[in-house]
Motif scaffolding. Structure first.
Motif, PDB file in Angstrom:
ATOM      1  N   LYS A   8      48.597  44.378  26.621  1.00 50.97           N
ATOM      2  CA  LYS A   8      49.795  44.903  27.301  1.00 50.97           C
ATOM      3  C   LYS A   8      50.296  43.901  28.319  1.00 50.97           C
ATOM      4  CE  LYS A   8      47.740  45.760  31.475  1.00 50.97           C
ATOM      5  NZ  LYS A   8      47.997  44.921  32.655  1.00 50.97           N
ATOM      6  N   ASN A  10      52.807  44.422  31.885  1.00 48.17           N
ATOM      7  CA  ASN A  10      53.445  45.451  32.699  1.00 48.17           C
ATOM      8  C   ASN A  10      54.861  44.996  32.999  1.00 48.17           C
ATOM      9  OD1 ASN A  10      50.402  45.030  33.636  1.00 48.17           O
ATOM     10  ND2 ASN A  10      50.862  47.220  33.603  1.00 48.17           N
ATOM     11  N   LEU A  13      55.477  47.259  37.684  1.00 44.63           N
ATOM     12  CA  LEU A  13      54.261  47.829  38.266  1.00 44.63           C
ATOM     13  C   LEU A  13      54.555  48.139  39.731  1.00 44.63           C
ATOM     14  CD1 LEU A  13      51.352  48.684  37.962  1.00 44.63           C
ATOM     15  CD2 LEU A  13      50.641  46.317  38.240  1.00 44.63           C
ATOM     16  N   HIS A  24      45.334  53.744  43.438  1.00 42.44           N
ATOM     17  CA  HIS A  24      46.722  53.743  43.913  1.00 42.44           C
ATOM     18  C   HIS A  24      47.587  54.529  42.938  1.00 42.44           C
ATOM     19  CE1 HIS A  24      44.897  50.306  45.906  1.00 42.44           C
ATOM     20  NE2 HIS A  24      45.903  50.298  46.770  1.00 42.44           N
ATOM     21  N   ASN A  28      53.906  52.624  36.347  1.00 40.42           N
ATOM     22  CA  ASN A  28      53.406  51.489  35.567  1.00 40.42           C
ATOM     23  C   ASN A  28      54.091  51.505  34.202  1.00 40.42           C
ATOM     24  OD1 ASN A  28      51.893  49.479  34.415  1.00 40.42           O
ATOM     25  ND2 ASN A  28      49.900  50.381  34.904  1.00 40.42           N
ATOM     26  N   GLY A 102      44.558  40.318  33.080  1.00 37.02           N
ATOM     27  CA  GLY A 102      45.695  41.184  33.416  1.00 37.02           C
ATOM     28  C   GLY A 102      46.428  41.689  32.193  1.00 37.02           C
ATOM     29  N   MET A 103      45.782  41.581  31.012  1.00 33.43           N
ATOM     30  CA  MET A 103      46.417  42.066  29.780  1.00 33.43           C
ATOM     31  C   MET A 103      45.607  43.198  29.138  1.00 33.43           C
ATOM     32  SD  MET A 103      48.108  38.661  28.135  1.00 33.43           S
ATOM     33  CE  MET A 103      49.338  39.629  27.245  1.00 33.43           C
ATOM     34  N   ALA A 104      44.653  43.741  29.907  1.00 33.80           N
ATOM     35  CA  ALA A 104      43.914  44.952  29.521  1.00 33.80           C
ATOM     36  C   ALA A 104      43.095  44.803  28.242  1.00 33.80           C
ATOM     37  CB  ALA A 104      44.860  46.150  29.413  1.00 33.80           C
ATOM     38  N   SER A 107      40.138  47.293  28.172  1.00 32.61           N
ATOM     39  CA  SER A 107      40.680  48.633  27.893  1.00 32.61           C
ATOM     40  C   SER A 107      41.055  48.750  26.420  1.00 32.61           C
ATOM     41  CB  SER A 107      41.921  48.890  28.746  1.00 32.61           C
ATOM     42  OG  SER A 107      41.638  48.705  30.105  1.00 32.61           O
ATOM     43  N   GLY A 142      38.947  54.261  31.980  1.00 36.76           N
ATOM     44  CA  GLY A 142      39.750  53.346  32.786  1.00 36.76           C
ATOM     45  C   GLY A 142      41.212  53.736  32.734  1.00 36.76           C
ATOM     46  N   PRO A 186      40.063  45.107  41.055  1.00 33.81           N
ATOM     47  CA  PRO A 186      39.891  45.713  42.392  1.00 33.81           C
ATOM     48  C   PRO A 186      40.219  44.736  43.517  1.00 33.81           C
ATOM     49  CG  PRO A 186      37.961  46.150  41.016  1.00 33.81           C
ATOM     50  CD  PRO A 186      38.839  45.223  40.243  1.00 33.81           C
ATOM     51  N   LEU A 232      51.958  43.828  42.409  1.00 30.85           N
ATOM     52  CA  LEU A 232      50.686  43.111  42.608  1.00 30.85           C
ATOM     53  C   LEU A 232      50.880  41.590  42.624  1.00 30.85           C
ATOM     54  CD1 LEU A 232      48.046  45.042  40.422  1.00 30.85           C
ATOM     55  CD2 LEU A 232      48.423  45.179  42.899  1.00 30.85           C
ATOM     56  N   SER A 261      51.308  39.078  34.870  1.00 32.62           N
ATOM     57  CA  SER A 261      51.005  40.276  34.089  1.00 32.62           C
ATOM     58  C   SER A 261      49.951  41.110  34.822  1.00 32.62           C
ATOM     59  CB  SER A 261      50.483  39.879  32.702  1.00 32.62           C
ATOM     60  OG  SER A 261      50.197  41.050  31.958  1.00 32.62           O
ATOM     61  N   GLY A 262      50.323  42.296  35.271  1.00 32.54           N
ATOM     62  CA  GLY A 262      49.388  43.189  35.950  1.00 32.54           C
ATOM     63  C   GLY A 262      48.720  42.500  37.125  1.00 32.54           C
TER      64      GLY A 262
HETATM   65  C1  LIG Z   1      46.375  46.387  37.275  1.00 32.95           C
HETATM   66  C2  LIG Z   1      46.456  47.128  35.954  1.00 32.95           C
HETATM   67  C3  LIG Z   1      47.943  47.330  35.598  1.00 32.95           C
HETATM   68  O1  LIG Z   1      48.088  47.954  34.342  1.00 32.95           O
HETATM   69  O2  LIG Z   1      45.859  46.462  34.858  1.00 32.95           O
HETATM   70  P1  LIG Z   1      45.117  45.013  34.718  1.00 32.95           P
HETATM   71  O3  LIG Z   1      46.074  43.991  35.236  1.00 32.95           O
HETATM   72  O4  LIG Z   1      43.842  45.076  35.485  1.00 32.95           O
HETATM   73  O5  LIG Z   1      44.887  44.824  33.238  1.00 32.95           O
HETATM   74  C4  LIG Z   1      45.765  48.509  36.056  1.00 32.95           C
HETATM   75  O6  LIG Z   1      46.287  49.288  37.107  1.00 32.95           O
HETATM   76  C5  LIG Z   1      44.262  48.428  36.165  1.00 32.95           C
HETATM   77  O7  LIG Z   1      43.734  49.388  35.320  1.00 32.95           O
HETATM   78  P2  LIG Z   1      42.189  49.347  34.854  1.00 32.95           P
HETATM   79  O8  LIG Z   1      41.782  47.921  34.642  1.00 32.95           O
HETATM   80  O9  LIG Z   1      42.041  50.305  33.733  1.00 32.95           O
HETATM   81  O10 LIG Z   1      41.488  49.834  36.163  1.00 32.95           O
HETATM   82  P3  LIG Z   1      40.331  50.922  36.398  1.00 32.95           P
HETATM   83  O11 LIG Z   1      39.126  50.496  35.639  1.00 32.95           O
HETATM   84  O12 LIG Z   1      40.841  52.300  36.233  1.00 32.95           O
HETATM   85  O13 LIG Z   1      40.075  50.671  37.967  1.00 32.95           O
HETATM   86  C6  LIG Z   1      39.497  49.480  38.431  1.00 32.95           C
HETATM   87  C7  LIG Z   1      39.808  49.362  39.913  1.00 32.95           C
HETATM   88  O14 LIG Z   1      41.197  49.006  40.080  1.00 32.95           O
HETATM   89  C8  LIG Z   1      41.761  49.650  41.215  1.00 32.95           C
HETATM   90  N1  LIG Z   1      42.859  50.537  40.768  1.00 32.95           N
HETATM   91  C9  LIG Z   1      43.085  50.768  39.449  1.00 32.95           C
HETATM   92  C10 LIG Z   1      44.142  51.581  39.049  1.00 32.95           C
HETATM   93  C11 LIG Z   1      44.938  52.164  40.054  1.00 32.95           C
HETATM   94  N2  LIG Z   1      45.948  52.969  39.741  1.00 32.95           N
HETATM   95  N3  LIG Z   1      44.694  51.927  41.358  1.00 32.95           N
HETATM   96  C12 LIG Z   1      43.672  51.106  41.732  1.00 32.95           C
HETATM   97  O15 LIG Z   1      43.472  50.885  42.927  1.00 32.95           O
HETATM   98  C13 LIG Z   1      40.609  50.413  41.867  1.00 32.95           C
HETATM   99  O16 LIG Z   1      40.044  49.541  42.804  1.00 32.95           O
HETATM  100  C14 LIG Z   1      39.647  50.626  40.715  1.00 32.95           C
HETATM  101  O17 LIG Z   1      38.309  50.789  41.151  1.00 32.95           O
END
Ligand SMILES: C[C@@](CO)(OP(=O)(O)O)[C@H](O)COP(=O)(O)OP(=O)(O)OC[C@H]1O[C@@H](n2ccc(N)nc2=O)[C@H](O)[C@@H]1O
Ligand SMILES: Nc1ncnc2c1ncn2[C@@H]1O[C@H](COP(=O)(O)OP(=O)(O)O)[C@@H](O)[C@H]1O
Length: 311
Positions: A8, A10, A13, A24, A28, A102-104, A107, A142, A186, A232, A261-262
Motif C-alpha cells: 500500500k 497512503n 495520512l 493515534h 488514512n 512504510g508499504m505494509a 501486514s 495490526g 512506533p 508523518l 509512504s506512511g
Molecule cells: C503508519 C502506517 C500507515 O498506514 O503504516 P506503515 O507506514 O507502518 O506501513 C500505519 O498507521 C501503521 O500500521 P501498523 O504497522 O499496522 O501498526 P500497528 O502494528 O497497529 O501499531 C504499531 C505501532 O504504531 C503506532 N500506531 C499505529 C497505528 C495508529 N493508528 N497509531 C499509532 O500510534 C503505535 O505506536 C503502535 O504500537
C-alpha cells in the motif's frame, strides 16, 4: 495454496492526537499498488515460516523474523485458535514489498496467511470465517492488516482498521524509491508527537481533503498529485534527513506528487502515465537518491488466492 497480496501507499495520512491506548486516530486513505508478496501455505507437522526475496526483487530479507513473531505466523495461530485446530502449516513467504519500508509488507503477509489458513482449515460447507470475520482477525494483528485483505482504495478511520472503500478510476502510475534500512513505525509516530509538542501544536482532529476523493473518482492524476499528504512525513524526514533529497529529486523530474509512504522511508512519486513512470524510475536510480526504484500501478485488489494454473 498460494495467496498474492499487494503493498500500500497512503494517499492521505491525517494523524490526530494520541489516544489513551497509545494509538493515534487517523484518516488514512490507503491505495493498493501492484507490488506483491506471495505466501504459500502447505500442511506440515508444525508451524514453520521461511522467507525469500521474490525473483528480481531487491528486498532486505534479513529484516524478516522467521520465528513465532512473524506476522504471517501470528495470523496462522489466530485462525487455528478461532477454528479450534492446531496450526500445523508451513508458510513460505516470497517478498517484493520493502521490509520496514512504510508499504505494509508485514501486514500484507499476515493478510495472505489469514486467507490461506482459512482456506486450509475452515469447513467449505459451513465456513466460520467470512470476509468480515477475517477483517476482524486482521485488526487484532495490526492496524494495516484489514486493508491488505480488502485492497483497492479505502479510507481507514480509528487506528486505520475501520475501512470504507473509496471509488477510484485509475490506473495511477507510481514510482517507489526504496531506502537502505527501515524506519520503525512506533518511532515515527513518537517523533510526530515530539515535534508537535516541541512546536506547541495541538493535533487537530484529522480530516481528508475533498479534492482527493474528486481526483480519485475522476482518475485525474494531476489533481491527485496535488492533493496527496502525510502528517508523518515531517517526523520521517527528521529521523532520516536524506529523504528530503529523494523527494526533491522526484519533484524536479516532474512527478505530479512526491511524498513519504506512511512511516517511510520509502518515497512515493505519482507519474502522469506509464512512460513517465519509467523515465522517473530510471533517472531517480541514476541520480543515486534511492537504494532502488520500483514501478507499480494502483488500485489493485487485496489478498487473492492464485489458482494452480497461475502459480
Ligand atoms: C503508519 C502506517 C500507515 O498506514 O503504516 P506503515 O507506514 O507502518 O506501513 C500505519 O498507521 C501503521 O500500521 P501498523 O504497522 O499496522 O501498526 P500497528 O502494528 O497497529 O501499531 C504499531 C505501532 O504504531 C503506532 N500506531 C499505529 C497505528 C495508529 N493508528 N497509531 C499509532 O500510534 C503505535 O505506536 C503502535 O504500537
Ligand atoms: N512477514 C513479515 N514481513 C516483514 N516484516 C515483518 C514480518 N513479520 C513481522 N515483521 C516485522 O515487522 C516490522 C515492520 O515491517 P513492515 O510491515 O515490512 O514495515 P512497515 O510497517 O514500515 O510497513 C519489520 O521490521 C519486522 O520486524
Amino acid at each position: 495454496m498460494t495467496v498474492r497480496v499487494p503493498a500500500k501507499v497512503n494517499l492521505w495520512l491525517g494523524v490526530g492526537p494520541v489516544r489513551d491506548d497509545g494509538y493515534h486516530d487517523l484518516v488514512n486513505v490507503f491505495h493498493a499498488v501492484s507490488l506483491f508478496d506471495e505466501v504459500t501455505a502447505a500442511p506440515a507437522d508444525a508451524l514453520a515460516v521461511t522467507a525469500a526475496a521474490a525473483p528480481g526483487a531487491r528486498v532486505a530479507i534479513e529484516g524478516v523474523p522467521l520465528g513465532g513473531d512473524n506476522l504471517a505466523a501470528r495470523a496462522a495461530r489466530l485462525v487455528a485458535a478461532r477454528l479450534g485446530v492446531e496450526p500445523r502449516v508451513a508458510l513460505a513467504i516470497r517478498k517484493a514489498i520493502p521490509v520496514a519500508g512504510g508499504m505494509a509488507g508485514g501486514s500484507a503477509d499476515a493478510a495472505a496467511a489469514l486467507v490461506a489458513c482459512a482456506r486450509l482449515w475452515d469447513d467449505p460447507a459451513d465456513p466460520k470465517l467470512d470476509l468480515d470475520a477475517l477483517l476482524a482477525l486482521g485488526a487484532e494483528l495490526g492496524s494495516d492488516v484489514p486493508f491488505a485483505l480488502l485492497g483497492g482504495t479505502a479510507v481507514g478511520l480509528g487506528r486505520g482498521e475501520r475501512l470504507t472503500p473509496v471509488p477510484a478510476a485509475g490506473p495511477f502510475h507510481w514510482v517507489f524509491a526504496t531506502a537502505d534500512g527501515g524506519l520503525s513505525t512506533p518511532a515515527v509516530y513518537a517523533e510526530c508527537d515530539r515535534l508537535r509538542s516541541a512546536e506547541g501544536v495541538r493535533a487537530a482532529w484529522p480530516h481528508e481533503p475533498p479534492e482527493l476523493a474528486a481526483a480519485l473518482a475522476a482518475g485525474d492524476a494531476a489533481a491527485l498529485g496535488a492533493a496527496l499528504g502525510n502528517d508523518l512525513q515531517p517526523a520521517a524526514l527528521m529521523l532520516r534527513p536524506s529523504l528530503r533529497r529523494t523527494l526533491d529529486a522526484g519533484a524536479a523530474l516532474g512527478a505530479l506528487g512526491a511524498l513519504v509512504s506512511g512511516s517511510g522511508p520509502t518515497c512515493a512519486f505519482l507519474a502522469a502515465d506509464a512512460e513517465h513512470a519509467a523515465d522517473l524510475a530510471r533517472v531517480l536510480a541514476a541520480e543515486g537518491v534511492a537504494r532502488d526504484t520500483v514501478r507499480a500501478h494502483g488500485p489493485v485488489p487485496g489478498a487473492t488466492v492464485l489458482d494452480a494454473a497461475a502459480e
